[in-house]
Design an enzyme around this catalytic site. Structure first.
Site, PDB file in Angstrom:
ATOM      1  N   TRP A  10      21.577  13.147  10.278  1.00 13.63           N
ATOM      2  CA  TRP A  10      22.548  12.249   9.205  1.00 13.63           C
ATOM      3  C   TRP A  10      23.891  13.181   8.716  1.00 13.63           C
ATOM      4  CZ3 TRP A  10      18.399  10.868   4.700  1.00 13.63           C
ATOM      5  CH2 TRP A  10      17.594   9.870   5.216  1.00 13.63           C
ATOM      6  N   HIS A  94      23.770  23.078  17.056  1.00 15.37           N
ATOM      7  CA  HIS A  94      24.208  21.641  17.197  1.00 15.37           C
ATOM      8  C   HIS A  94      25.872  21.909  17.614  1.00 15.37           C
ATOM      9  CE1 HIS A  94      26.271  17.695  16.631  1.00 15.37           C
ATOM     10  NE2 HIS A  94      24.818  17.113  16.706  1.00 15.37           N
ATOM     11  N   GLU A  96      28.724  20.671  16.843  1.00 16.61           N
ATOM     12  CA  GLU A  96      29.407  20.670  15.562  1.00 16.61           C
ATOM     13  C   GLU A  96      29.411  22.143  14.941  1.00 16.61           C
ATOM     14  OE1 GLU A  96      28.199  17.024  13.623  1.00 16.61           O
ATOM     15  OE2 GLU A  96      28.767  15.920  15.611  1.00 16.61           O
ATOM     16  N   GLY A 169      29.162  10.825  18.841  1.00 13.63           N
ATOM     17  CA  GLY A 169      30.222  10.264  17.960  1.00 13.63           C
ATOM     18  C   GLY A 169      31.341   9.629  18.597  1.00 13.63           C
ATOM     19  N   SER A 208      25.622   9.062  20.782  1.00 19.98           N
ATOM     20  CA  SER A 208      25.903   7.521  20.897  1.00 19.98           C
ATOM     21  C   SER A 208      24.418   6.924  21.151  1.00 19.98           C
ATOM     22  CB  SER A 208      27.019   7.072  21.725  1.00 19.98           C
ATOM     23  OG  SER A 208      28.249   7.992  21.451  1.00 19.98           O
ATOM     24  N   GLY A 229      22.765  10.056  15.809  1.00 13.14           N
ATOM     25  CA  GLY A 229      23.676  10.421  14.684  1.00 13.14           C
ATOM     26  C   GLY A 229      24.006   9.225  13.853  1.00 13.14           C
ATOM     27  N   GLY A 230      25.204   8.568  14.327  1.00 15.27           N
ATOM     28  CA  GLY A 230      25.658   7.386  13.521  1.00 15.27           C
ATOM     29  C   GLY A 230      24.602   6.248  13.201  1.00 15.27           C
TER      30      GLY A 230
HETATM   31  P1  13P Z   1      25.948  10.064  17.619  1.00 18.57           P
HETATM   32  O1  13P Z   1      24.763   9.617  17.785  1.00 18.57           O
HETATM   33  O2  13P Z   1      26.792   9.810  16.312  1.00 18.57           O
HETATM   34  O3  13P Z   1      27.011  10.113  18.788  1.00 18.57           O
HETATM   35  O4  13P Z   1      25.677  11.665  17.079  1.00 18.57           O
HETATM   36  C1  13P Z   1      24.913  12.398  18.098  1.00 18.57           C
HETATM   37  C2  13P Z   1      24.648  13.729  17.212  1.00 18.57           C
HETATM   38  O5  13P Z   1      25.397  14.619  17.077  1.00 18.57           O
HETATM   39  C3  13P Z   1      23.221  13.829  16.838  1.00 18.57           C
HETATM   40  O6  13P Z   1      22.977  15.179  16.562  1.00 18.57           O
END
Ligand code: 13P
Length: 248
Positions: A10, A94, A96, A169, A208, A229-230
């Protein structure tokens, strides 16, 4: 056979009340067997989400940890606290965290060890940047990250998540065959270094993932689930991915 895992990351989204409500909806759609479902809320929502998941098959993960259990580490959280809050898993490394917060391969390895010492399951993220892929270095980058993260750890008690940085993302998903190629390379590395465990380690794909592409990705022989993620932020987009895993 490896049980597929569908994990929702999330990130920095949802209030505590929203997290609790979403977890309750996802818990109702989480099967007793056939697929494992995990959600990773922000740290402040871990207890509320664990409470909503209690008595259901839904499992809870933290998104990050410090390696130490206590001390002068302002703003951090520890494996002991993550467990105390009711989580069973923790995302580590991760992209990020690597790109925005200075997470290193050595730090990832230290955290994997600390989580395992606490009885938590690390979800270890690896993945190449677009520049690394375009230079033909995707597989060497990813296997080097795996080798560093897994140095001296119990490979039977972790999950890997391949997340190409350029697919996170962005709406750009790796083509299923391209993702499979990297997953197969990771499994080949595992076979070379941990032969007896290579077939049991679950390797998730992330980047994605959505209802429209989940089934095709999950059909690949070395893709054992998804880190989402999203699309994990709404029950109506996350539950169809769980259903695709059950059907896979
Ligand atoms: P998205 O599914 O938004 O591309 O994000 C993937 C993610 O970083 C899951 O850890």
């Amino acid at each position: 056979m490896r049980t597929p895992i569908i994990a929702g990351n999330w990130k920095l989204n949802l209030t505590i009340a929203e997290s609790r409500a979403l977890a309750s909806a996802i818990a109702k759609a989480s099967p007793e067997s056939g697929a494992e479902v995990i959600v990773a809320p922000v740290s402040l929502s871990l207890s509320a989400v664990a409470e909503a998941a209690s008595g259901t098959p839904l499992k809870v993960a933290a998104q990050h940890t410090h390696a130490k259990d206590s001390g002068a580490f302002t703003g951090e959280l520890s494996p002991a606290l993550i467990q105390d809050a009711g989580a069973s898993h923790c995302i580590v490394g991760h992209s990020e965290r690597r790109s925005l917060f200075g997470e290193t391969d050595a730090g990832v390895n230290e955290k994997v060890k600390a989580l395992q010492a606490q009885g938590l399951i690390p979800i270890v993220c690896i993945g190449e940047t677009l520049a690394q892929r375009e230079a033909g270095d995707a597989i060497s980058t990813v296997t080097a990250q795996v080798a560093a993260a897994l140095e001296g750890v119990d490979v039977s008690k972790l999950v890997l998540a391949y997340e190409p940085v350029w697919a996170i993302g962005t709406g750009k998903t790796a083509a299923p065959a391209d993702a499979q190629e990297v997953h197969a390379a990771i499994r080949a590395w595992l076979t070379e270094h941990h032969a007896s465990l290579a077939q049991q380690v679950q390797i998730l794909y992330g980047g994605s993932v959505k209802p429209a592409n989940a089934a095709e990705l999950l059909a690949q022989s070395d893709i054992d689930g998804a880190l989402v993620g999203g699309a994990s932020l709404k029950a109506e987009t996350f539950i169809p991915i769980i259903e695709a895993a059950i059907a896979s």
